[in-house]
Each structure stands twice: as C-alpha cells, then as structure tokens.
Design a protein around this motif. Structure first.
Motif, short mmCIF file in Angstrom:
data_model
loop_
_atom_site.label_atom_id
_atom_site.label_comp_id
_atom_site.label_asym_id
_atom_site.label_seq_id
_atom_site.Cartn_x
_atom_site.Cartn_y
_atom_site.Cartn_z
N CYS A 227 -8.07 -10.52 -55.95
CA CYS A 227 -7.25 -10.66 -57.16
C CYS A 227 -6.35 -11.89 -57.09
CB CYS A 227 -6.42 -9.40 -57.40
SG CYS A 227 -7.46 -8.05 -57.98
N GLN A 228 -5.83 -12.18 -55.90
CA GLN A 228 -5.03 -13.42 -55.78
C GLN A 228 -5.90 -14.64 -56.07
OE1 GLN A 228 -3.49 -12.51 -51.78
NE2 GLN A 228 -1.46 -13.03 -52.58
N VAL A 229 -7.15 -14.64 -55.59
CA VAL A 229 -8.05 -15.77 -55.88
C VAL A 229 -8.38 -15.78 -57.37
CG1 VAL A 229 -10.30 -16.81 -55.37
CG2 VAL A 229 -9.01 -15.70 -53.55
N ALA A 230 -8.53 -14.60 -57.96
CA ALA A 230 -8.85 -14.52 -59.40
C ALA A 230 -7.78 -15.21 -60.24
CB ALA A 230 -9.01 -13.06 -59.82
N LEU A 231 -6.53 -15.23 -59.75
CA LEU A 231 -5.47 -15.91 -60.49
C LEU A 231 -5.75 -17.41 -60.59
CD1 LEU A 231 -2.30 -14.09 -59.08
CD2 LEU A 231 -3.70 -13.48 -61.06
N GLU A 232 -6.50 -17.92 -59.64
CA GLU A 232 -6.93 -19.33 -59.68
C GLU A 232 -8.18 -19.51 -60.54
OE1 GLU A 232 -4.17 -20.86 -58.62
OE2 GLU A 232 -5.35 -22.27 -57.44
N PHE A 233 -8.76 -18.40 -60.99
CA PHE A 233 -9.99 -18.44 -61.80
C PHE A 233 -9.76 -17.80 -63.17
CE2 PHE A 233 -11.71 -19.81 -57.90
CZ PHE A 233 -12.96 -20.36 -58.13
N ASN B 198 -26.29 3.98 -56.04
CA ASN B 198 -25.90 3.53 -54.70
C ASN B 198 -26.72 2.34 -54.21
OD1 ASN B 198 -26.57 4.03 -51.54
ND2 ASN B 198 -24.40 4.37 -52.04
N ASP B 199 -28.03 2.28 -54.56
CA ASP B 199 -28.89 1.19 -54.09
C ASP B 199 -28.44 -0.18 -54.58
OD1 ASP B 199 -30.43 2.94 -52.75
OD2 ASP B 199 -32.14 2.90 -54.14
N CYS B 200 -27.65 -0.22 -55.63
CA CYS B 200 -27.20 -1.53 -56.16
C CYS B 200 -26.23 -2.21 -55.19
CB CYS B 200 -26.51 -1.36 -57.51
SG CYS B 200 -27.61 -0.74 -58.79
N GLY B 201 -25.58 -1.45 -54.32
CA GLY B 201 -24.65 -2.05 -53.35
C GLY B 201 -23.38 -2.57 -53.99
N TRP B 202 -22.62 -3.31 -53.19
CA TRP B 202 -21.31 -3.83 -53.62
C TRP B 202 -21.46 -5.19 -54.29
CZ3 TRP B 202 -16.90 -0.98 -53.00
CH2 TRP B 202 -17.02 0.16 -52.20
N THR B 203 -20.56 -5.52 -55.18
CA THR B 203 -20.53 -6.87 -55.75
C THR B 203 -20.04 -7.83 -54.67
OG1 THR B 203 -18.25 -6.65 -56.53
CG2 THR B 203 -20.00 -6.05 -58.08
N GLY B 204 -20.44 -9.11 -54.79
CA GLY B 204 -19.94 -10.12 -53.85
C GLY B 204 -18.65 -10.74 -54.37
N GLY B 205 -17.89 -11.32 -53.44
CA GLY B 205 -16.62 -11.95 -53.83
C GLY B 205 -16.81 -13.08 -54.83
N LEU B 206 -17.90 -13.86 -54.64
CA LEU B 206 -18.12 -14.98 -55.56
C LEU B 206 -18.46 -14.47 -56.96
CD1 LEU B 206 -20.06 -17.67 -53.50
CD2 LEU B 206 -17.64 -17.58 -54.10
N ASP B 207 -19.28 -13.41 -57.01
CA ASP B 207 -19.59 -12.83 -58.32
C ASP B 207 -18.31 -12.34 -58.98
OD1 ASP B 207 -21.07 -11.96 -60.47
OD2 ASP B 207 -21.73 -10.10 -59.52
N ASP B 208 -17.43 -11.73 -58.20
CA ASP B 208 -16.17 -11.24 -58.76
C ASP B 208 -15.37 -12.39 -59.38
OD1 ASP B 208 -16.63 -8.60 -57.99
OD2 ASP B 208 -15.62 -8.84 -56.06
N ILE B 209 -15.17 -13.46 -58.64
CA ILE B 209 -14.29 -14.51 -59.19
C ILE B 209 -14.98 -15.27 -60.33
CG2 ILE B 209 -12.76 -14.74 -57.21
CD1 ILE B 209 -14.27 -17.26 -56.46
#
Ligand code: SF4
Length: 379
Positions: A304-310, A265-276
C-alpha cells in the motif's frame, strides 16, 4: 545511458494531461507495459492533480455481523452453511453489534459493517432500529453499511423496489454504502464465480439510485482470479460510465483475490507488480473518481505504501483494537487487524505524503479531533 519511454505511454500521457478519458486499448497498454517507472510517474501526477500530497485515512470500527450466506460465491472463504458448519456460523444480535462498535470508545468517524446474505439478519426490522440507535448515540459517526449485493438481497426479501428500500435506509441514517459485491462485471466470468449474487446491471443500478437519493458509496473490483485483463478494463469502464450517469462514488478500491480455503484456490496469490499496476491503471482509467484506496488489510501495508507512488491516495481505516475482520482473514491475509492512528500517519509520512484524517464522505478532521463526550442515550 537513458532508456526510451514506452511509446504507448507517451500517447496515453498526452491524453491524460489533456483530460481525455482513456479507452479499452489504453487500459490494456497500461496493464501490459514493461515501463513501470513511467506508469507510476503518470499515475502519480494524476493523483497529485486530484489530491496533491494528501493521503487520507479514517478512524473507524469494522464489524462482520454474520457469516450466514446462501450466495455460494466461489472465491469466498468467509461464508458458512448454517446447517452443515454449525461450529463456524455466527450471527450477531443488534445489541451485540451496538456493543461491539462501542467496545473501544467513541473516538471514530465511520462504522463499517458487512455480512452475508442471511435471511434472518438482512431485514429492515433488524437494521432500521439499530441504525437509528447508532445515530442517536453517535451523531459524529457515519454509517457505512451493506454492499449493493446485500441491498439487492434485502429488497427481494421485502419485495421492495430499490428506490423504496434505499429511501427507508437513508431515512434511518445510512450515509455510505460499501463497495463490495462488484467482483468483476463481465457477465461470462461473473457467472463462473458468483452466479447467485446481484448481477452487474443491478449492482450499478443500486449505486446509481443511492447517489440519486444522496447516499454516497464506494466501488471495488476483485482481481487476480480467473478474469482476463479485458474483464478488468471493462469493469473500470463500466464504473466510469456509471459515475458519469449518476455521480456519487467517492473511492475505488482494488481488491486482490486471496486463495486460502475457497474453490478458486488454484488461482494462487496476486503478485506485487500486478497489485501496483492495478492501482495505477485504476487511477488513470477512472478520471471521474476522486479517490483510489489502497486498503492495507488486503494488499499489506508495504504494497500500500508503494501504491501511493502509483496513484492511490487513501489507506482506509485504522479499525478498533478489538475488531476482527473475517472476510480476508479467512482467505489467508497476513495483515493484522488494527493499526494505531499515530502509526498510520507515520506510515504515510514515511513515503513522503501528508496524512489527512477523514470520514466516509471525505470531510476532513484535525488528527487529534475527538467527539464531545456524550451520554449514550440508548446504550
Ligand atoms: S462473497 Fe459475500 S455474498 Fe458471496 S458467499 Fe461470501 S459472504 Fe456470501
């Protein structure tokens, strides 16, 4: 005034265009560049060389068949202890799985089932008759069952080799194996997060044996927990080498770690930039994979829509309107459970791509295809 492209990307783009596979240093440079614009542009060009403007999706059903599991992975919020968490435990009978799959009709092309390492459910006695029943009743549906971790567990239970158990599963109708259980291959990190699950070498060996026997599969990477960037790039390099040795992976799916209700849990959520970034790096490192999947339930539809551009070219499945995904929902995903197929196509078209309906092995279907009405022989 313009701005200069990151020099590291200039060299990488040259390699990608020349068909030269990227190495560890290239992967790290892709992860570290501040030049997101060119990262996306290069990944998108590579995606378009593979699949043009197409973005794939599948009408499917998704079932978690049991949450009983003895692997105790640190990142997992889904598994339940059969003795200590009686109110959370579930284990579907074969009849319940069959009925659940058909609850909202037969117009789907993939049945996706994943469960825990449950000594009572993960057996050939349970699965082989159920798989044959599905194949008799729904010949147009591809069976995407298990992960390599589940197959490893089942092989140990039955004291069978991987080739032996895979041959039996294939004979009963297995079309595709899901990509889960890969997590992160780097042994030191893997030992900290999932020490009791199939090891990296055996995960890869199971997929290579599946491919040798003509069963397709997918691959994943769980990112955003305690792993390093080196671990991530190493993971992608190992997948690429495996695909070289024994081709048969259809798609790679980056899985963002979700922190609710688990020991990391301490790791937290991934960021949007890391995802793309992760989609783009995967698209560029995995030059021998046809598809990179942005699974809307994990990163959310807008990422996921942004990921289509990546570099991604697949949004995965609609699921059925009464399906209930529990692995990510118990870890805190805010995504829904189901997207209507018309809405799915609209989401893809809204960012400039052409939606293409597929099955697990990427055979294409007209969007309005439906199975001929059939009598359910064993319903
Ligand atoms: S991730 Fe899978 S194998 Fe690990 S504890 Fe959860 S259900 Fe079990």
């Amino acid at each position: 005034m313009g701005y200069a492209m990151d020099p590291a990307l200039v060299e990488i783009e040259r390699k990608v265009e020349a068909g030269v596979s990227l190495g560890m240093d290239d992967g790290l440079a892709l992860y570290r560049t501040a030049d997101l614009h060119n990262l996306g542009r290069i990944a998108r060009a590579q995606k378009e060389r593979k699949s043009g403007k197409n973005v794939f999706y599948v009408l499917n059903r998704y079932i978690n068949s049991t949450n009983v599991c003895y692997a105790n992975c640190k990142f997992c919020s889904f598994a339940a202890d059969e003795f200590k968490e009686k109110d959370r435990v579930f284990r579907m009978t074969a009849d319940q799985v069959f009925e659940k799959a058909l609850e909202t009709g037969t117009n789907f092309n993939q049945l996706h089932i994943v469960g825990g390492h449950d000594p009572r459910q993960l057996s050939l006695d349970y699965w082989l008759p159920l798989m044959r029943r599905f194949k008799d009743a729904l010949p147009h549906v591809q069976l995407s069952l298990f992960t390599a971790a589940e197959i490893d567990y089942m092989a140990k239970r039955h004291r069978m080799s991987y080739p032996e158990i895979i041959a039996q599963l294939k004979e009963a109708g297995l079309d595709n194996v899901n990509g889960g259980g890969a997590e992160i291959f780097a042994e030191e990190t893997r030992a900290k997060i999932c020490a009791n699950k199939v090891n990296s070498e055996n995960w890869l060996e199971i997929h290579e044996e599946l491919h040798r026997q003509g069963v397709a599969s997918n691959a994943t990477m769980l990112y955003g927990h305690i792993e390093s960037l080196e671990d991530r790039v190493d993971h992608l390099l190992r997948l690429r080498a495996s695909q070289e040795r024994s081709p048969g992976f259809n798609a790679f799916i980056p899985l963002a770690f979700h922190p609710d209700g688990n020991e990391l849990n301490d790791c937290g959520w991934t960021g949007g930039l890391d995802d793309i970034r992760t989609f783009a790096v995967a698209r560029l490192m995995l030059d021998n994979f046809d598809h990179i999947k942005a699974y809307w339930m994990i990163q959310g539809i807008k990422i996921c829509q942004v990921a289509l551009e990546f570099g991604a070219d697949d949004m995965d499945g609609t699921h059925g309107s009464t399906d209930e995904e529990m692995i990510y929902h118990s870890a805190g995903t805010q995504s829904g459970q189901y997207v209507d197929d018309r809405e799915f196509r609209r989401l893809i078209e809204a960012v400039g791509y052409t939606p293409v309906r597929r099955n697990s092995t990427y055979d294409e279907f007209p969007y309005d295809w439906s199975p001929v009405e059939q009598e359910l022989i064993h319903a």
